[in-house]
Design a protein around this motif. Sequence first.
Motif, PDB file in Angstrom:
ATOM      1  N   ARG A 217       0.845  -1.199   0.000  1.00 43.94           N
ATOM      2  CA  ARG A 217       0.000   0.000   0.000  1.00 43.94           C
ATOM      3  C   ARG A 217       0.875   1.243   0.000  1.00 43.94           C
ATOM      4  N   ARG A 218       0.277   2.346  -0.424  1.00 46.69           N
ATOM      5  CA  ARG A 218       0.991   3.614  -0.524  1.00 46.69           C
ATOM      6  C   ARG A 218       0.165   4.712   0.120  1.00 46.69           C
ATOM      7  N   LEU A 219       0.850   5.619   0.799  1.00 49.62           N
ATOM      8  CA  LEU A 219       0.222   6.822   1.323  1.00 49.62           C
ATOM      9  C   LEU A 219       1.009   8.027   0.821  1.00 49.62           C
ATOM     10  N   ILE A 220       0.290   9.065   0.399  1.00 51.13           N
ATOM     11  CA  ILE A 220       0.916  10.303  -0.026  1.00 51.13           C
ATOM     12  C   ILE A 220       0.610  11.375   1.011  1.00 51.13           C
ATOM     13  N   ALA A 221       1.664  11.870   1.667  1.00 50.82           N
ATOM     14  CA  ALA A 221       1.542  12.996   2.600  1.00 50.82           C
ATOM     15  C   ALA A 221       1.805  14.255   1.781  1.00 50.82           C
ATOM     16  N   PHE A 222       0.744  14.997   1.484  1.00 50.13           N
ATOM     17  CA  PHE A 222       0.850  16.044   0.464  1.00 50.13           C
ATOM     18  C   PHE A 222       0.968  17.458   1.009  1.00 50.13           C
ATOM     19  N   GLY A 223       1.181  17.594   2.327  1.00 46.71           N
ATOM     20  CA  GLY A 223       1.466  18.910   2.888  1.00 46.71           C
ATOM     21  C   GLY A 223       0.448  19.967   2.491  1.00 46.71           C
ATOM     22  N   ASP A 224       0.940  21.096   1.991  1.00 49.34           N
ATOM     23  CA  ASP A 224       0.057  22.206   1.623  1.00 49.34           C
ATOM     24  C   ASP A 224      -0.256  22.237   0.138  1.00 49.34           C
ATOM     25  N   ALA A 225      -0.023  21.120  -0.562  1.00 49.07           N
ATOM     26  CA  ALA A 225      -0.538  21.034  -1.927  1.00 49.07           C
ATOM     27  C   ALA A 225      -2.060  21.097  -1.900  1.00 49.07           C
ATOM     28  N   LEU A 226      -2.649  20.572  -0.803  1.00 50.03           N
ATOM     29  CA  LEU A 226      -4.083  20.714  -0.537  1.00 50.03           C
ATOM     30  C   LEU A 226      -4.240  21.115   0.921  1.00 50.03           C
ATOM     31  N   HIS A 227      -5.118  22.073   1.178  1.00 50.48           N
ATOM     32  CA  HIS A 227      -5.345  22.553   2.548  1.00 50.48           C
ATOM     33  C   HIS A 227      -6.638  22.046   3.159  1.00 50.48           C
ATOM     34  N   SER A 228      -7.583  21.652   2.318  1.00 49.20           N
ATOM     35  CA  SER A 228      -8.901  21.238   2.806  1.00 49.20           C
ATOM     36  C   SER A 228      -9.423  20.117   1.922  1.00 49.20           C
ATOM     37  N   ALA A 229     -10.191  19.228   2.535  1.00 46.38           N
ATOM     38  CA  ALA A 229     -10.782  18.132   1.772  1.00 46.38           C
ATOM     39  C   ALA A 229     -11.729  18.628   0.685  1.00 46.38           C
ATOM     40  N   VAL A 230     -12.211  19.854   0.781  1.00 43.84           N
ATOM     41  CA  VAL A 230     -13.077  20.391  -0.269  1.00 43.84           C
ATOM     42  C   VAL A 230     -12.323  20.513  -1.589  1.00 43.84           C
ATOM     43  N   GLN A 231     -10.986  20.632  -1.541  1.00 48.04           N
ATOM     44  CA  GLN A 231     -10.202  20.750  -2.765  1.00 48.04           C
ATOM     45  C   GLN A 231     -10.055  19.423  -3.514  1.00 48.04           C
ATOM     46  N   ILE A 232     -10.385  18.323  -2.868  1.00 54.66           N
ATOM     47  CA  ILE A 232     -10.401  17.045  -3.583  1.00 54.66           C
ATOM     48  C   ILE A 232     -11.426  17.101  -4.703  1.00 54.66           C
ATOM     49  N   ARG A 233     -12.578  17.663  -4.423  1.00 56.89           N
ATOM     50  CA  ARG A 233     -13.616  17.847  -5.436  1.00 56.89           C
ATOM     51  C   ARG A 233     -13.302  19.015  -6.348  1.00 56.89           C
ATOM     52  N   HIS A 234     -12.540  19.985  -5.841  1.00 54.50           N
ATOM     53  CA  HIS A 234     -12.256  21.210  -6.597  1.00 54.50           C
ATOM     54  C   HIS A 234     -10.751  21.499  -6.614  1.00 54.50           C
ATOM     55  N   PRO A 235      -9.958  20.672  -7.314  1.00 51.70           N
ATOM     56  CA  PRO A 235      -8.509  20.913  -7.334  1.00 51.70           C
ATOM     57  C   PRO A 235      -8.127  22.206  -8.048  1.00 51.70           C
ATOM     58  N   GLU A 236      -9.059  22.797  -8.771  1.00 53.80           N
ATOM     59  CA  GLU A 236      -8.788  24.077  -9.429  1.00 53.80           C
ATOM     60  C   GLU A 236      -8.771  25.243  -8.448  1.00 53.80           C
ATOM     61  N   TRP A 237      -9.220  25.034  -7.224  1.00 54.85           N
ATOM     62  CA  TRP A 237      -9.233  26.089  -6.216  1.00 54.85           C
ATOM     63  C   TRP A 237      -7.860  26.180  -5.558  1.00 54.85           C
ATOM     64  N   SER A 238      -7.071  27.150  -5.965  1.00 50.32           N
ATOM     65  CA  SER A 238      -5.759  27.377  -5.370  1.00 50.32           C
ATOM     66  C   SER A 238      -5.888  28.245  -4.127  1.00 50.32           C
ATOM     67  N   ALA A 239      -4.923  28.101  -3.228  1.00 55.71           N
ATOM     68  CA  ALA A 239      -4.924  28.875  -1.989  1.00 55.71           C
ATOM     69  C   ALA A 239      -4.426  30.293  -2.251  1.00 55.71           C
ATOM     70  N   GLY A 240      -4.971  31.239  -1.501  1.00 56.61           N
ATOM     71  CA  GLY A 240      -4.528  32.619  -1.609  1.00 56.61           C
ATOM     72  C   GLY A 240      -3.078  32.809  -1.247  1.00 56.61           C
ATOM     73  N   SER A 241      -2.503  31.843  -0.534  1.00 61.17           N
ATOM     74  CA  SER A 241      -1.099  31.923  -0.127  1.00 61.17           C
ATOM     75  C   SER A 241      -0.161  31.200  -1.086  1.00 61.17           C
ATOM     76  N   ASP A 242      -0.684  30.593  -2.168  1.00 59.65           N
ATOM     77  CA  ASP A 242       0.173  29.871  -3.109  1.00 59.65           C
ATOM     78  C   ASP A 242       1.095  30.837  -3.844  1.00 59.65           C
ATOM     79  N   LEU A 243       2.352  30.464  -3.955  1.00 56.81           N
ATOM     80  CA  LEU A 243       3.309  31.277  -4.701  1.00 56.81           C
ATOM     81  C   LEU A 243       2.951  31.311  -6.179  1.00 56.81           C
ATOM     82  N   ASP A 244       2.557  30.155  -6.734  1.00 54.58           N
ATOM     83  CA  ASP A 244       2.181  30.039  -8.135  1.00 54.58           C
ATOM     84  C   ASP A 244       0.887  29.245  -8.199  1.00 54.58           C
ATOM     85  N   SER A 245      -0.233  29.948  -8.340  1.00 56.50           N
ATOM     86  CA  SER A 245      -1.536  29.287  -8.262  1.00 56.50           C
ATOM     87  C   SER A 245      -1.777  28.350  -9.442  1.00 56.50           C
TER      88      SER A 245
END
Length: 292
Positions: A217-245
Amino acid sequence: MSTYEERLNRPSPIRSLQLGDLKLSYVPDGVVRLKPYGWLPAATERDWEDNAAFLDDGGNLVATIGGLLVEHGERALMIDVGVGPVSLPDDPGNPLIGALRGGDLLDSLAKLGRRPGDIEAVAFTHLHIDHVGWGYHPAPDNDRPAFTGADYLFSEPEWSQRHLSTAHGTTEEMLATLATRARTVTNGEEIFPGVRLLLTPGHTIGHASYTIESGGRRLIAFGDALHSAVQIRHPEWSAGSDLDSVESAVHRRRLVQELQEPNTLGFGVHFADVAFGRVDTTADGPTWHPVA
């Protein structure tokens, strides 16, 4: 038993799961409230009406702060170490974050039967203060940071361009403390049994995720690539703090695809009380499902 919706807007306690020969544990340090319209600026009022379950009673996203403990027998690795003993009230003038509180990580680690001296390395996803806090904060009753026996591992681009982190509150003094133990690692390099660095830039110049594999099995610890589980459905939603959205959205989409592969789990350090999960493909799109 708590419902999924209840878990989406509360901080997480210690949670653990077994991945083959590895034990993985979320180690809480604290919590921060994220202001949804500033943090995910592409989301509209209608979007938040449709995703109200992700917001607390104050209308904010609840983001946990902490780290991931990876244990292989007597050996132990930390991925990120929280913000440290910091408490900040809400600043109405800050469009991104509200109240923030940290400081629990060492106590949480003790509850898991580990001391900071047991940790052979701390692998950082990036240089923002809510991930490196206990890497530079003095330990209680000491003038040195807690993890004095650990190497501090950073992706090469993150560390070589560490000056960029000062725009997000990381000071030169913090960087100088981290530098005493810093070592750079490259994309794909194994840093601990079954743990490899995976570059996922965008949030920062050299943001790192970590793939952890054991027992098929594999687990991916993705840090701040995603901040909220809502972004799983909406990966197009970048964070306001992203250096390159734009770049962060590219890697988010790839991560969501990877997380839908068989025998693949994810770890979201900021994912409220659903830190460990898998991504299920549903009629409404990919959906995060907690597994611990």
